[in-house]
Design an enzyme around this catalytic site. Structure first.
Site, mmCIF file in Angstrom:
data_model
loop_
_atom_site.group_PDB
_atom_site.id
_atom_site.type_symbol
_atom_site.label_atom_id
_atom_site.label_comp_id
_atom_site.label_asym_id
_atom_site.label_seq_id
_atom_site.Cartn_x
_atom_site.Cartn_y
_atom_site.Cartn_z
ATOM 1 N N LEU A 197 -15.263 5.416 -4.321
ATOM 2 C CA LEU A 197 -13.889 4.987 -4.176
ATOM 3 C C LEU A 197 -13.845 3.940 -5.065
ATOM 4 O O LEU A 197 -14.559 2.942 -4.896
ATOM 5 C CB LEU A 197 -13.633 4.804 -2.722
ATOM 6 C CG LEU A 197 -12.301 4.095 -2.513
ATOM 7 C CD1 LEU A 197 -11.449 5.168 -2.397
ATOM 8 C CD2 LEU A 197 -12.457 3.605 -0.885
ATOM 9 N N HIS B 108 -8.291 11.211 -1.682
ATOM 10 C CA HIS B 108 -7.818 9.895 -2.048
ATOM 11 C C HIS B 108 -7.826 9.887 -3.791
ATOM 12 O O HIS B 108 -8.485 10.695 -4.375
ATOM 13 C CB HIS B 108 -9.161 8.707 -1.935
ATOM 14 C CG HIS B 108 -8.708 7.423 -1.961
ATOM 15 N ND1 HIS B 108 -8.252 6.848 -3.356
ATOM 16 C CD2 HIS B 108 -8.415 6.468 -1.357
ATOM 17 C CE1 HIS B 108 -7.978 5.531 -3.202
ATOM 18 N NE2 HIS B 108 -7.873 5.428 -2.076
ATOM 19 N N ARG C 99 -1.098 9.252 -0.233
ATOM 20 C CA ARG C 99 -2.297 9.503 -1.008
ATOM 21 C C ARG C 99 -1.954 11.101 -1.213
ATOM 22 O O ARG C 99 -2.425 11.530 -2.305
ATOM 23 C CB ARG C 99 -3.337 9.288 -0.137
ATOM 24 C CG ARG C 99 -3.785 7.627 -0.124
ATOM 25 C CD ARG C 99 -4.818 7.396 0.684
ATOM 26 N NE ARG C 99 -5.030 6.087 0.714
ATOM 27 C CZ ARG C 99 -5.971 5.389 1.484
ATOM 28 N NH1 ARG C 99 -6.674 6.103 2.317
ATOM 29 N NH2 ARG C 99 -6.377 4.161 1.488
ATOM 30 N N HIS D 82 -11.725 11.959 1.219
ATOM 31 C CA HIS D 82 -11.786 10.956 1.702
ATOM 32 C C HIS D 82 -11.853 10.450 3.187
ATOM 33 O O HIS D 82 -12.475 9.850 3.574
ATOM 34 C CB HIS D 82 -10.790 9.886 1.120
ATOM 35 C CG HIS D 82 -10.617 8.382 1.265
ATOM 36 N ND1 HIS D 82 -11.763 7.744 1.081
ATOM 37 C CD2 HIS D 82 -9.833 7.746 2.020
ATOM 38 C CE1 HIS D 82 -11.426 6.421 1.312
ATOM 39 N NE2 HIS D 82 -10.261 6.460 2.011
ATOM 40 N N GLN E 164 -7.756 14.351 4.095
ATOM 41 C CA GLN E 164 -7.135 13.552 2.764
ATOM 42 C C GLN E 164 -8.091 13.553 1.430
ATOM 43 O O GLN E 164 -9.294 13.497 1.833
ATOM 44 C CB GLN E 164 -6.863 12.349 3.359
ATOM 45 C CG GLN E 164 -6.322 11.209 2.270
ATOM 46 C CD GLN E 164 -5.870 10.052 2.979
ATOM 47 O OE1 GLN E 164 -6.567 8.946 3.088
ATOM 48 N NE2 GLN E 164 -4.714 10.011 3.527
ATOM 49 N N ARG F 265 -2.748 10.485 6.204
ATOM 50 C CA ARG F 265 -2.991 9.099 6.760
ATOM 51 C C ARG F 265 -2.536 7.988 5.703
ATOM 52 O O ARG F 265 -2.805 8.208 4.450
ATOM 53 C CB ARG F 265 -4.555 8.700 7.020
ATOM 54 C CG ARG F 265 -4.706 7.175 7.397
ATOM 55 C CD ARG F 265 -6.060 6.906 7.918
ATOM 56 N NE ARG F 265 -7.247 7.031 6.568
ATOM 57 C CZ ARG F 265 -7.181 6.107 5.698
ATOM 58 N NH1 ARG F 265 -6.687 4.989 5.723
ATOM 59 N NH2 ARG F 265 -8.022 6.170 4.770
ATOM 60 N N GLU G 55 -7.406 1.792 -3.122
ATOM 61 C CA GLU G 55 -5.854 1.845 -3.282
ATOM 62 C C GLU G 55 -5.233 0.500 -3.496
ATOM 63 O O GLU G 55 -4.159 0.207 -4.170
ATOM 64 C CB GLU G 55 -5.306 2.240 -2.195
ATOM 65 C CG GLU G 55 -3.688 2.511 -2.228
ATOM 66 C CD GLU G 55 -3.144 3.389 -1.054
ATOM 67 O OE1 GLU G 55 -1.886 3.365 -0.767
ATOM 68 O OE2 GLU G 55 -4.073 4.286 -0.358
ATOM 69 N N PHE H 297 0.892 -1.343 -0.004
ATOM 70 C CA PHE H 297 0.107 0.062 0.030
ATOM 71 C C PHE H 297 0.922 1.284 -0.083
ATOM 72 O O PHE H 297 1.928 1.324 0.233
ATOM 73 C CB PHE H 297 -1.014 -0.108 1.360
ATOM 74 C CG PHE H 297 -2.195 -0.323 0.886
ATOM 75 C CD1 PHE H 297 -2.699 -1.056 -0.020
ATOM 76 C CD2 PHE H 297 -3.524 0.450 1.598
ATOM 77 C CE1 PHE H 297 -4.093 -1.200 -0.379
ATOM 78 C CE2 PHE H 297 -4.801 0.308 1.282
ATOM 79 C CZ PHE H 297 -5.077 -0.530 0.499
#
Length: 556
Positions: free
Chosen positions: A238, A228, A272, A336, A226, A371, A241, A112
């Site tokens: 969404l 995304h 991100r 996000h 954040q 994050r 990821e 990730f």
């Protein structure tokens, strides 16, 4: 009067994990404005992080999280999360979460963004959904009372102690006092403030944040929002990821993998904030495709996509009419996650005795300024558990506190006054303007001019909000009333976000100021603390806890 030892407000993963922890030790109830399985935790797709591999360690996970937070995360809390996370993952597995496995039978982990190791455990691309259902089954097995479709109107505070809530039973329209020795807010994020540009479900309206803020508690680091990198343009849905974790590419209109210009080592698996800014820069510079860039997973093949990314494929087909097996999917950055929230310690305790918070509505500050993907689900179960432990201990040591007089009558008067107004501003119009303002003025790229305009516009919307009118005059399941109350919460939180962003004159993590493009550790390595006042948010600042890792240049 309804009474419980502990009342948990919110039935997502943090709230249910807290309740499950409390249930054997005290009388606990969960209150939620939606059915627990409609909580937004169920929309988490890609996975949950933990250092389980033989070549990985909690120290490496901690470093990646600190670096990902752009050194604003409190390192004592991050250490707790990364140390305790593996056992919480194993516990979720034992409860029945059907994590994907390797051919050797161990838990599979995918890469990730921002992580130095593949440490994201997953259930295909429906990880949050699987965890939420598992936790709900366990909640029911424990016999926990759930007040389903109830909305909290205010916290009840007497003699400086939180002693319960005042809540609206949406189905009947009745307002109830609810007394408790401890209250845990686990109401999730505030993404619908960016109305029309968010991956968040319609229930993510910042309710818990606003309730705490109105009760005099500080909201911490709210400027850090954040975005995304991969959401569908038409509706903000969404795309996980995990699509990039499995090897997907991001391309511009020329077919170029443009991340080479922004994060040459990590490419599409940079954090991100880095990827979202890169995408927006490509779009702004005319290298996008109809306001988007392109997510390319064609080279992964149908077998991998169907096994590892079935929901990504289905969402793309259903909502963008594109099959990612055959074609590239247009995506753009969308709001996000809310890094900031109600300030808590590592046990979920706030500055108001008897009140706790956990999950996205809280800010224990493990996420800092940005994050990492996979850390939000981890935060919900680690700090949900810890908060449950602390609240249960408080309940065991104390009796039921006195409940304030007149608070229910005031709530009833406020609701009647709102519903009696024959005409006025329309909720939908204000909500739309709020979303447009926040995305345009308090979005990915920020300047003093735009932030000032955004803050003034939100203040004007708050003034107009005082004149809204409702067409539905019934008390039975009045969703217009619920929407009106939610809008009030969102405007309170939006004002804090805008002013916090205006005052932080640096760029750090998700907060990027074109007029202050560099990180400034000398002046701004500190937390923002916003308190409610008659004049609007009052700003103070707090120290960042730095233990193992001193701030350094953040490169990917």
């Amino acid at each position: 009067m309804l009474s419980h030892d502990v009342l948990v407000v919110g039935a997502g993963l943090a709230g249910m994990r807290a309740a499950v922890e409390i249930a054997p030790k005290a009388d606990v109830a969960v209150l939620s404005k939606v059915h627990p399985l409609r909580s937004h935790s169920g929309a988490a797709q890609g996975g949950i992080n933990a250092a389980l591999g033989s070549n990985d360690s909690w120290e490496a996970h901690m470093f990646d999280t600190v670096k990902g937070s752009d050194y604003l995360g409190d390192q004592d809390a991050i250490e707790i999360m990364c140390q305790e996370g593996p056992q919480d993952i194993y516990q979720m597995e034992h409860l029945g979460v059907p994590f994907n496995r390797t051919s050797q039978g161990t838990l599979a982990q995918r890469p990730f963004g921002g992580s130095g190791f593949p440490r994201t455990c997953f259930v295909a691309d429906i990880t949050g959904h699987a965890m939420l259902h598992t936790m709900y089954e366990y909640l029911k097995r424990r016999g926990v009372r759930v007040y389903e479709e109830w909305l909290v109107l205010s916290l009840a505070v007497e003699e400086g102690v939180c002693c319960g809530v005042v809540a609206l039973d949406i189905a009947s329209g009745q307002i109830h006092p609810m007394r408790a020795k401890a209250v845990i807010l686990a109401t999730g994020g505030a993404g619908r403030i960016y109305w029309g540009y968010s991956t968040n479900g319609h229930a993510s309206t910042g309710d818990g944040m606003a309730l705490a803020y109105r009760a005099g508690l500080p909201l911490m680091d709210m400027e850090f929002v954040q975005f995304h990198p991969t959401t569908l343009k038409a509706n903000g849905i969404l795309l996980s990821e995990g699509a990039r974790g499995e090897g997907g590419y991001l391309r511009n209109a020329a077919g170029e993998r443009f991340m080479a210009h922004y994060a040459s080592e990590r490419m599409e698996l940079a954090p991100r904030d880095v990827v979202a800014r890169a995408e927006q820069q490509e779009i702004d510079d005319g290298r996008g495709v109809d306001g988007c860039v392109l997510l390319d997973t064609r080279h992964l093949g149908e077998k991998v996509i169907q096994e590892r990314l079935p929901q990504v494929r289905q969402l793309a087909v259903d909502f963008a009419q594109v099959d990612p097996v055959k074609n590239m999917v247009p995506v753009r950055p969308g709001q996000h996650y809310t890094m900031g929230g109600i300030k808590t310690d590592a046990w979920g305790a706030t500055s108001l005795p008897g009140l706790y918070a956990a999950g996205e509505c809280a800010c224990v500050s493990v996420q800092g300024a940005n994050r990492l993907g996979g850390n939000s689900l981890l935060e919900t179960i680690v700090f949900g558990r810890r908060t449950g432990q602390a609240a249960a201990s408080l309940a065991a040591a104390n009796g039921l506190p006195p409940f304030p007089q007149g608070i229910v009558a005031k709530a009833e008067t406020d609701v009647r006054t709102l519903m009696a107004r024959e005409s006025g501003e329309r909720i939908a119009s204000l909500r739309y303007e709020m979303g447009q303002t926040m995305m345009d003025k308090v979005g990915i790229f920020r300047t003093r001019e735009r932030l000032s305009q955004g803050w003034e516009a939100i203040r004007a919307l708050r003034e107009r909000y005082s004149k809204i009118g409702l067409q539905d005059k019934s008390r039975t399941f009045n969703t217009e009333l619920v929407a009106a109350l939610e809008l009030g919460h969102m405007l309170d939180v939006a004002e804090v976000i805008a002013l916090s962003a205006l005052q932080r004159e640096e760029s750090r993590g998700s907060h990027f100021r074109r007029d202050f493009p560099e990180r400034d550790d000398v002046n701004w390595l500190k937390h923002t603390l916003a308190f409610s006042s008659d004049e609007g948010p009052h700003m103070e600042y707090g120290d960042v806890v730095v233990t193992r890792f001193k701030p350094e240049v953040r490169k990917y």
